[in-house]
Design a protein around this motif. Structure first.
Motif, mmCIF file in Angstrom:
data_model
loop_
_atom_site.group_PDB
_atom_site.id
_atom_site.type_symbol
_atom_site.label_atom_id
_atom_site.label_comp_id
_atom_site.label_asym_id
_atom_site.label_seq_id
_atom_site.Cartn_x
_atom_site.Cartn_y
_atom_site.Cartn_z
ATOM 1 N N LYS A 1 0.974 -1.376 -0.042
ATOM 2 C CA LYS A 1 -0.115 -0.001 -0.093
ATOM 3 C C LYS A 1 0.831 1.282 -0.098
ATOM 4 O O LYS A 1 0.381 2.313 -0.429
ATOM 5 N N SER A 2 2.102 1.151 0.648
ATOM 6 C CA SER A 2 2.966 2.289 0.583
ATOM 7 C C SER A 2 3.655 2.709 -0.610
ATOM 8 O O SER A 2 4.170 1.747 -1.386
ATOM 9 N N GLU A 3 3.862 3.869 -1.118
ATOM 10 C CA GLU A 3 4.389 4.295 -2.359
ATOM 11 C C GLU A 3 6.027 3.857 -1.987
ATOM 12 O O GLU A 3 6.407 3.421 -3.184
ATOM 13 N N ARG A 4 6.598 4.005 -0.889
ATOM 14 C CA ARG A 4 7.889 3.567 -0.794
ATOM 15 C C ARG A 4 8.355 2.229 -1.228
ATOM 16 O O ARG A 4 9.030 1.798 -1.429
ATOM 17 N N LEU A 5 7.051 1.601 -0.543
ATOM 18 C CA LEU A 5 7.354 0.056 -0.580
ATOM 19 C C LEU A 5 7.243 -0.582 -1.687
ATOM 20 O O LEU A 5 7.869 -1.416 -2.227
ATOM 21 N N ILE A 6 6.375 0.254 -2.781
ATOM 22 C CA ILE A 6 5.958 -0.208 -3.926
ATOM 23 C C ILE A 6 7.238 0.171 -5.025
ATOM 24 O O ILE A 6 7.679 -0.994 -5.758
ATOM 25 N N LEU A 7 7.652 1.253 -4.674
ATOM 26 C CA LEU A 7 8.994 1.696 -5.605
ATOM 27 C C LEU A 7 10.106 0.592 -5.278
ATOM 28 O O LEU A 7 10.793 0.002 -6.043
ATOM 29 N N ALA A 8 10.446 0.449 -3.832
ATOM 30 C CA ALA A 8 11.421 -0.578 -3.509
ATOM 31 C C ALA A 8 11.087 -1.914 -3.964
ATOM 32 O O ALA A 8 11.916 -2.774 -4.676
ATOM 33 N N ALA A 9 9.836 -2.470 -4.022
ATOM 34 C CA ALA A 9 9.587 -3.961 -4.637
ATOM 35 C C ALA A 9 9.758 -3.925 -5.972
ATOM 36 O O ALA A 9 10.449 -4.761 -6.495
ATOM 37 N N ARG A 10 9.536 -2.739 -6.625
ATOM 38 C CA ARG A 10 9.579 -2.695 -8.217
ATOM 39 C C ARG A 10 11.201 -2.804 -8.555
ATOM 40 O O ARG A 10 11.378 -3.563 -9.497
ATOM 41 N N ILE A 11 11.750 -2.205 -7.780
ATOM 42 C CA ILE A 11 13.474 -1.996 -7.994
ATOM 43 C C ILE A 11 13.904 -3.371 -7.877
ATOM 44 O O ILE A 11 14.810 -3.848 -8.544
ATOM 45 N N ALA A 12 13.588 -4.194 -6.686
ATOM 46 C CA ALA A 12 13.999 -5.367 -6.251
ATOM 47 C C ALA A 12 13.538 -6.464 -7.492
ATOM 48 O O ALA A 12 14.316 -7.212 -7.739
ATOM 49 N N GLY A 13 12.194 -6.073 -7.897
ATOM 50 C CA GLY A 13 11.763 -7.087 -9.135
ATOM 51 C C GLY A 13 12.658 -6.861 -10.391
ATOM 52 O O GLY A 13 13.001 -8.058 -10.991
ATOM 53 N N ILE A 14 13.017 -5.478 -10.570
ATOM 54 C CA ILE A 14 13.838 -5.440 -11.840
ATOM 55 C C ILE A 14 15.261 -6.049 -11.557
ATOM 56 O O ILE A 14 15.755 -6.583 -12.482
#
Length: 63
Positions: free
Chosen positions: A33-46
């Protein structure tokens, strides 16, 4: 074309990392739900997807 011969040359860890990275990138909005966590998850996924690609393309030999 002999599919078994082509599939036997693929690396299982590389495929797993590639698919896991793609799933994390695409499902980050639903999981977090948090924008910071979403960004971190996307970077980790990449990073996971790139590592899987490097393994599949034999830039990291032996895996």
């Amino acid at each position: 074309m002999n599919w078994q011969k082509s599939l036997s040359r693929l690396s299982i860890p590389g495929l797993v990392l590639l698919v896991l990275g793609a799933v994390v990138c695409t499902q980050a909005n639903k999981l977090l739900k948090s924008e910071r966590l979403i960004l971190a998850a996307r970077i980790a996924g990449i990073v996971l997807a790139l590592a899987g690609t490097m393994i599949l393309l034999d830039f990291i030999p032996g895996l």
